[in-house]
Design a protein around this motif. Structure first.
Motif, PDB file in Angstrom:
ATOM      1  N   THR A  58      -2.022  -9.735   1.497  1.00 11.32           N
ATOM      2  CA  THR A  58      -3.166  -9.418   0.652  1.00 11.32           C
ATOM      3  C   THR A  58      -2.709  -8.507  -0.481  1.00 11.32           C
ATOM      4  N   GLU A  59      -3.060  -8.865  -1.700  1.00  7.29           N
ATOM      5  CA  GLU A  59      -2.622  -8.105  -2.870  1.00  7.29           C
ATOM      6  C   GLU A  59      -3.027  -6.636  -2.758  1.00  7.29           C
ATOM      7  N   GLY A  60      -2.056  -5.760  -2.967  1.00  5.60           N
ATOM      8  CA  GLY A  60      -2.301  -4.316  -2.918  1.00  5.60           C
ATOM      9  C   GLY A  60      -2.362  -3.723  -1.525  1.00  5.60           C
ATOM     10  N   ALA A  61      -2.256  -4.555  -0.502  1.00  5.92           N
ATOM     11  CA  ALA A  61      -2.428  -4.078   0.873  1.00  5.92           C
ATOM     12  C   ALA A  61      -1.226  -3.328   1.411  1.00  5.92           C
ATOM     13  N   GLY A  62      -0.088  -3.468   0.789  1.00  7.39           N
ATOM     14  CA  GLY A  62       1.119  -2.872   1.336  1.00  7.39           C
ATOM     15  C   GLY A  62       1.389  -1.443   0.904  1.00  7.39           C
ATOM     16  N   GLU A  63       0.489  -0.848   0.136  1.00  7.63           N
ATOM     17  CA  GLU A  63       0.687   0.535  -0.319  1.00  7.63           C
ATOM     18  C   GLU A  63       0.520   1.497   0.847  1.00  7.63           C
ATOM     19  N   LEU A  64       1.508   2.367   1.052  1.00  7.39           N
ATOM     20  CA  LEU A  64       1.487   3.310   2.166  1.00  7.39           C
ATOM     21  C   LEU A  64       1.663   4.736   1.648  1.00  7.39           C
ATOM     22  N   ALA A  65       0.564   5.426   1.486  1.00  8.81           N
ATOM     23  CA  ALA A  65       0.615   6.828   1.067  1.00  8.81           C
ATOM     24  C   ALA A  65       1.196   7.661   2.210  1.00  8.81           C
ATOM     25  N   PRO A  66       1.697   8.855   1.925  1.00  9.28           N
ATOM     26  CA  PRO A  66       2.183   9.717   3.004  1.00  9.28           C
ATOM     27  C   PRO A  66       1.082   9.945   4.044  1.00  9.28           C
ATOM     28  N   GLY A  67       1.421   9.721   5.299  1.00 10.70           N
ATOM     29  CA  GLY A  67       0.458   9.889   6.389  1.00 10.70           C
ATOM     30  C   GLY A  67      -0.508   8.736   6.562  1.00 10.70           C
ATOM     31  N   ALA A  68      -0.399   7.686   5.745  1.00 12.63           N
ATOM     32  CA  ALA A  68      -1.330   6.553   5.799  1.00 12.63           C
ATOM     33  C   ALA A  68      -1.038   5.637   6.984  1.00 12.63           C
TER      34      ALA A  68
END
Length: 132
Positions: A58-68
């Motif tokens: 899914t587009e944009g779904a792979g973003e992992l912020a710190p602690g996410a």
């Protein structure tokens, strides 16, 4: 569910990775998993293959912020799908997850039918969104 594979790439944990086969008569599958970024820096899922074929994320779904913590395929609007899978139930399929900073993880993931705990999990979108 007890079927999932666990793995780690640097500070990114891959939890309970399981490949749910698509509806009968299709060559589809959905990777259910949770990705957890335990690090202090952001990361991103940038590459996925399932049985050697590039998967749809899914587009944009792979973003992992710190602690996410991001869930895919189960109780989620985020999906990792394959539309070219030829695997039987209860077999192990090679899956690769590539992260922008944490690198590449290779796992063997169990296939399960879309019944019981996995009922209702099917590729979304249901047809291959990538032109061939």
């Amino acid at each position: 569910s007890g079927n999932g594979v666990q793995a780690q790439a640097g500070p990114v944990r891959i939890e309970n990775a399981t490949l749910v086969l698509g509806p009968e008569g299709t060559s589809t599958g959905t990777l259910t998993t949770r990705l957890v970024n335990t690090g202090a820096e952001p990361d991103a899922l940038v590459y996925v293959t399932i049985d050697g074929v590039v998967a749809y994320v899914t587009e944009g779904a792979g973003e992992l912020a710190p602690g996410a913590s991001v869930s895919f395929g189960f109780d989620s609007e985020q999906w990792i799908n394959t539309y070219d899978l030829n695997a039987a139930v209860s077999t192990y399929v090679p899956v690769e997850l590539g992260f922008q900073n944490a690198g590449l993880v290779t796992m063997s993931v169990l296939t399960v039918p879309p019944v019981g705990y996995y009922e209702g999990i099917a590729p979304n979108p249901p047809t291959d969104p990538i032109p061939r």
